[in-house]
Scaffold this active site. Structure first.
Site, mmCIF file in Angstrom:
data_model
loop_
_atom_site.group_PDB
_atom_site.id
_atom_site.type_symbol
_atom_site.label_atom_id
_atom_site.label_comp_id
_atom_site.label_asym_id
_atom_site.label_seq_id
_atom_site.Cartn_x
_atom_site.Cartn_y
_atom_site.Cartn_z
ATOM 1 N N ARG A 108 34.633 13.875 81.887
ATOM 2 C CA ARG A 108 33.582 13.194 80.454
ATOM 3 C C ARG A 108 32.152 12.876 81.243
ATOM 4 O O ARG A 108 31.240 13.281 81.308
ATOM 5 C CB ARG A 108 34.450 11.509 80.039
ATOM 6 C CG ARG A 108 32.667 11.315 79.113
ATOM 7 C CD ARG A 108 33.305 11.943 77.523
ATOM 8 N NE ARG A 108 32.165 11.670 77.041
ATOM 9 C CZ ARG A 108 31.663 12.354 76.061
ATOM 10 N NH1 ARG A 108 31.640 13.616 76.535
ATOM 11 N NH2 ARG A 108 31.365 12.431 75.361
ATOM 12 N N ASN A 147 28.323 -4.259 65.579
ATOM 13 C CA ASN A 147 27.495 -4.453 64.461
ATOM 14 C C ASN A 147 28.674 -5.433 63.693
ATOM 15 O O ASN A 147 29.993 -5.726 64.181
ATOM 16 C CB ASN A 147 27.906 -3.183 63.142
ATOM 17 C CG ASN A 147 26.589 -3.527 62.048
ATOM 18 O OD1 ASN A 147 25.657 -4.812 62.342
ATOM 19 N ND2 ASN A 147 26.669 -2.736 60.719
ATOM 20 N N ARG A 203 24.118 10.490 67.050
ATOM 21 C CA ARG A 203 24.178 11.448 67.636
ATOM 22 C C ARG A 203 24.701 12.927 67.076
ATOM 23 O O ARG A 203 24.957 13.755 66.209
ATOM 24 C CB ARG A 203 25.786 11.330 68.189
ATOM 25 C CG ARG A 203 26.088 10.830 69.371
ATOM 26 C CD ARG A 203 26.897 10.747 69.989
ATOM 27 N NE ARG A 203 28.331 10.033 69.431
ATOM 28 C CZ ARG A 203 29.161 9.825 69.554
ATOM 29 N NH1 ARG A 203 30.027 10.444 70.625
ATOM 30 N NH2 ARG A 203 29.870 9.483 69.297
ATOM 31 N N LYS A 224 23.190 -10.457 58.116
ATOM 32 C CA LYS A 224 23.353 -9.108 58.530
ATOM 33 C C LYS A 224 24.457 -8.634 57.525
ATOM 34 O O LYS A 224 24.755 -7.064 57.064
ATOM 35 C CB LYS A 224 23.178 -8.321 59.673
ATOM 36 C CG LYS A 224 23.167 -6.873 59.775
ATOM 37 C CD LYS A 224 21.632 -6.181 60.323
ATOM 38 C CE LYS A 224 22.394 -4.205 60.233
ATOM 39 N NZ LYS A 224 23.224 -3.645 61.090
ATOM 40 N N ASN A 229 27.604 -1.538 52.096
ATOM 41 C CA ASN A 229 28.679 -0.747 52.166
ATOM 42 C C ASN A 229 29.886 0.066 51.669
ATOM 43 O O ASN A 229 29.452 1.228 51.486
ATOM 44 C CB ASN A 229 28.690 -0.904 53.400
ATOM 45 C CG ASN A 229 27.266 -0.715 54.692
ATOM 46 O OD1 ASN A 229 25.785 -0.863 54.171
ATOM 47 N ND2 ASN A 229 27.380 -1.167 55.798
HETATM 48 P P1 NAD Z 1 28.645 5.744 68.737
HETATM 49 O O1 NAD Z 1 29.910 5.923 67.929
HETATM 50 O O2 NAD Z 1 27.968 6.930 68.804
HETATM 51 O O3 NAD Z 1 28.552 5.560 70.440
HETATM 52 C C1 NAD Z 1 29.655 4.415 70.498
HETATM 53 C C2 NAD Z 1 29.950 5.298 72.516
HETATM 54 O O4 NAD Z 1 31.204 4.321 72.917
HETATM 55 C C3 NAD Z 1 31.166 6.972 72.147
HETATM 56 O O5 NAD Z 1 30.540 7.306 72.559
HETATM 57 C C4 NAD Z 1 32.372 6.457 72.760
HETATM 58 O O6 NAD Z 1 32.877 7.152 73.709
HETATM 59 C C5 NAD Z 1 31.813 4.976 74.080
HETATM 60 N N1 NAD Z 1 32.856 4.520 74.651
HETATM 61 C C6 NAD Z 1 33.824 3.864 73.690
HETATM 62 N N2 NAD Z 1 35.277 3.127 74.098
HETATM 63 C C7 NAD Z 1 34.669 3.843 75.833
HETATM 64 C C8 NAD Z 1 34.589 2.842 77.045
HETATM 65 N N3 NAD Z 1 35.986 1.941 76.882
HETATM 66 N N4 NAD Z 1 34.817 3.109 78.014
HETATM 67 C C9 NAD Z 1 33.822 4.614 77.922
HETATM 68 N N5 NAD Z 1 32.893 4.614 76.500
HETATM 69 C C10 NAD Z 1 33.522 4.249 75.230
HETATM 70 O O7 NAD Z 1 28.291 4.014 68.126
HETATM 71 P P2 NAD Z 1 26.802 3.635 68.145
HETATM 72 O O8 NAD Z 1 26.062 4.346 67.072
HETATM 73 O O9 NAD Z 1 26.000 3.929 69.174
HETATM 74 O O10 NAD Z 1 26.708 2.789 67.692
HETATM 75 C C11 NAD Z 1 27.361 0.736 68.343
HETATM 76 C C12 NAD Z 1 27.637 -0.107 67.703
HETATM 77 O O11 NAD Z 1 26.123 -0.170 67.581
HETATM 78 C C13 NAD Z 1 28.576 -0.092 66.434
HETATM 79 O O12 NAD Z 1 28.795 -1.374 66.486
HETATM 80 C C14 NAD Z 1 27.392 0.322 65.204
HETATM 81 O O13 NAD Z 1 27.368 -0.474 64.391
HETATM 82 C C15 NAD Z 1 26.286 -0.313 66.098
HETATM 83 N N6 NAD Z 1 24.409 -0.086 65.388
HETATM 84 C C16 NAD Z 1 24.610 1.656 65.417
HETATM 85 C C17 NAD Z 1 23.869 2.033 65.038
HETATM 86 C C18 NAD Z 1 22.867 3.188 64.525
HETATM 87 O O14 NAD Z 1 22.331 3.656 64.548
HETATM 88 N N7 NAD Z 1 24.042 3.825 65.153
HETATM 89 C C19 NAD Z 1 21.976 1.194 64.437
HETATM 90 C C20 NAD Z 1 23.110 -0.757 63.773
HETATM 91 C C21 NAD Z 1 23.889 -1.092 64.910
HETATM 92 O O1 KPL Z 2 23.188 -1.336 57.816
HETATM 93 C C1 KPL Z 2 22.617 -0.989 55.999
HETATM 94 C C2 KPL Z 2 24.177 -0.059 56.994
HETATM 95 O O2 KPL Z 2 23.588 1.692 56.462
HETATM 96 O O3 KPL Z 2 25.084 -0.050 57.576
HETATM 97 C C3 KPL Z 2 21.777 -0.681 55.444
HETATM 98 C C4 KPL Z 2 20.898 0.135 55.091
HETATM 99 C C5 KPL Z 2 21.537 -1.631 55.341
HETATM 100 C C6 KPL Z 2 23.500 -0.493 54.321
HETATM 101 O O4 KPL Z 2 23.602 -1.926 54.287
#
Ligand code: NAD
Ligand code: KPL
Length: 305
Positions: free
Chosen positions: A37, A105, A133, A184, A192
């Site tokens: 990676r 989350n 992504r 949240k 959801n």
């Molecule tokens: P994502 O899947 O885009 O990224 C997670 C990354 O972690 C991946 O690249 C995966 O390969 C890596 N990973 C997992 N295990 C690993 C390991 N052992 N070693 C190295 N890398 C490892 O996820 P995300 O969207 O960035 O979400 C991360 C957290 O943030 C989640 O809980 C999500 O619900 C929360 N979150 C995301 C957003 C958003 O907009 N993306 C917003 C609010 C909250």
């Molecule tokens: O956080 C959210 C999600 O999509 O995960 C919102 C937009 C608040 C809906 O629950």
């Protein structure tokens, strides 16, 4: 101050944080899961971030877990269901005074992680920022938001918040991060799962208002059982506000299911139902929704949990 940030998870939020910290002058190192990676990352030449239509590539230094040095400040930016396995791999590298920011989350993964690294300070985060992504190591910053950070064990704020300030990562330190995470979680539980079951955008739930209202009723009881009365207040109104404000969007769970990705259901409605059971609270609508969702996920070849 001369501190090194480690960011595990070069996914959406991890990349968003790493790129902003790096460009503000912080010492940041990404931790990737394997030498393969890492080689792919090096070939990509860095993290690409698209923001307000502008595309920039940031050559953030990176390492693989097996070659990583001591870790004193870690952003754990993986999905909730990957958090325990990831921290188990990193635990031997954590310094005696390590601080770990948990960006997951929902609820449940934070306790699992904290149990695995009892000596580290775990800082919990709840974020409304939006990123996705586009391709490997290429992230779109889709929605400005805010991140709340806090430590249920210790109220003093860490000195590295100044790095977030400099990196323009909107944030606040809160003394009651647990209530923020519960609120949240309740919001996500009200929106959801229904968007998945009705296969609709958030705004589609305006056609299912009675169902949303009765869920909010039960979720308020759950918030009363686990948090302060002010955390439970006005949940239904806020849920309607969010549904209206994000009417054109698909919820994160809907996006996961549509892309055949595992959901974080166990840390959202699954955690809420387990919490109700622990307090012997009867929440029939929530429980029925959890079962329907589990069946739907299984029927679509995805884990129920
Ligand atoms: P994502 O899947 O885009 O990224 C997670 C990354 O972690 C991946 O690249 C995966 O390969 C890596 N990973 C997992 N295990 C690993 C390991 N052992 N070693 C190295 N890398 C490892 O996820 P995300 O969207 O960035 O979400 C991360 C957290 O943030 C989640 O809980 C999500 O619900 C929360 N979150 C995301 C957003 C958003 O907009 N993306 C917003 C609010 C909250
Ligand atoms: O956080 C959210 C999600 O999509 O995960 C919102 C937009 C608040 C809906 O629950």
């Amino acid at each position: 101050m001369n501190r090194r940030w480690h960011v595990l998870g070069a996914g959406s939020l991890g990349s968003l944080w790493a790129a902003r910290l790096y460009r503000s002058g912080c010492d940041v190192e990404l931790i990737l899961r394997s030498p393969q990676r890492l080689a792919q990352y090096q070939q990509a030449g860095g993290l690409t971030l698209t923001e307000n239509g502008q595309v920039h590539c940031y050559p953030v230094p990176a390492t693989s877990i097996d070659n990583c040095g001591p870790v004193s400040l870690l952003l754990l930016a993986c999905k909730a269901y990957d958090a325990s396995a990831a921290i188990s791999q990193l635990a031997p590298l954590l310094t005696a005074d390590a601080e770990v920011i948990l960006l997951q989350n929902g609820l449940g993964s934070q306790d699992q992680v904290a149990r695995l690294i009892p000596k580290a300070r775990c800082i919990l985060a709840s974020s409304t920022e939006g990123a996705f992504r586009q391709a490997d190591f290429s992230t779109v910053f889709a929605g400005q938001g805010h991140t709340w950070l806090g430590d249920p064990q210790q109220s003093s704020s860490p000195s590295w918040l100044e790095d977030l300030q400099r990196a323009q990562i909107n944030h606040d330190w809160t003394e009651d991060i647990a209530s923020r995470l519960w609120r949240k979680l309740a919001l996500n539980c009200a929106i959801n799962p229904l968007t998945v079951l009705y296969d609709c955008r958030n705004g589609g739930l305006l056609e299912h208002q009675a169902e949303v209202a009765s869920l909010c009723n039960e979720l308020s009881l759950l918030l009363h059982a686990y948090t302060t009365p002010s955390t439970a207040a006005g949940l239904h109104e806020e849920v309607l506000r969010v549904i209206t404000a994000t009417a054109a969007n698909y919820s994160s769970m809907h996006q996961d299911v549509a892309q055949k990705r595992r959901t974080e259901v166990a840390y959202l409605i699954g955690y809420a139902c387990a919490g109700a059971e622990r307090k012997q609270l009867q929440l029939p609508k929530l429980s029925a929704l959890n079962s329907r969702l589990g069946n739907y996920l299984a029927a679509h070849g995805l884990p129920r949990h």
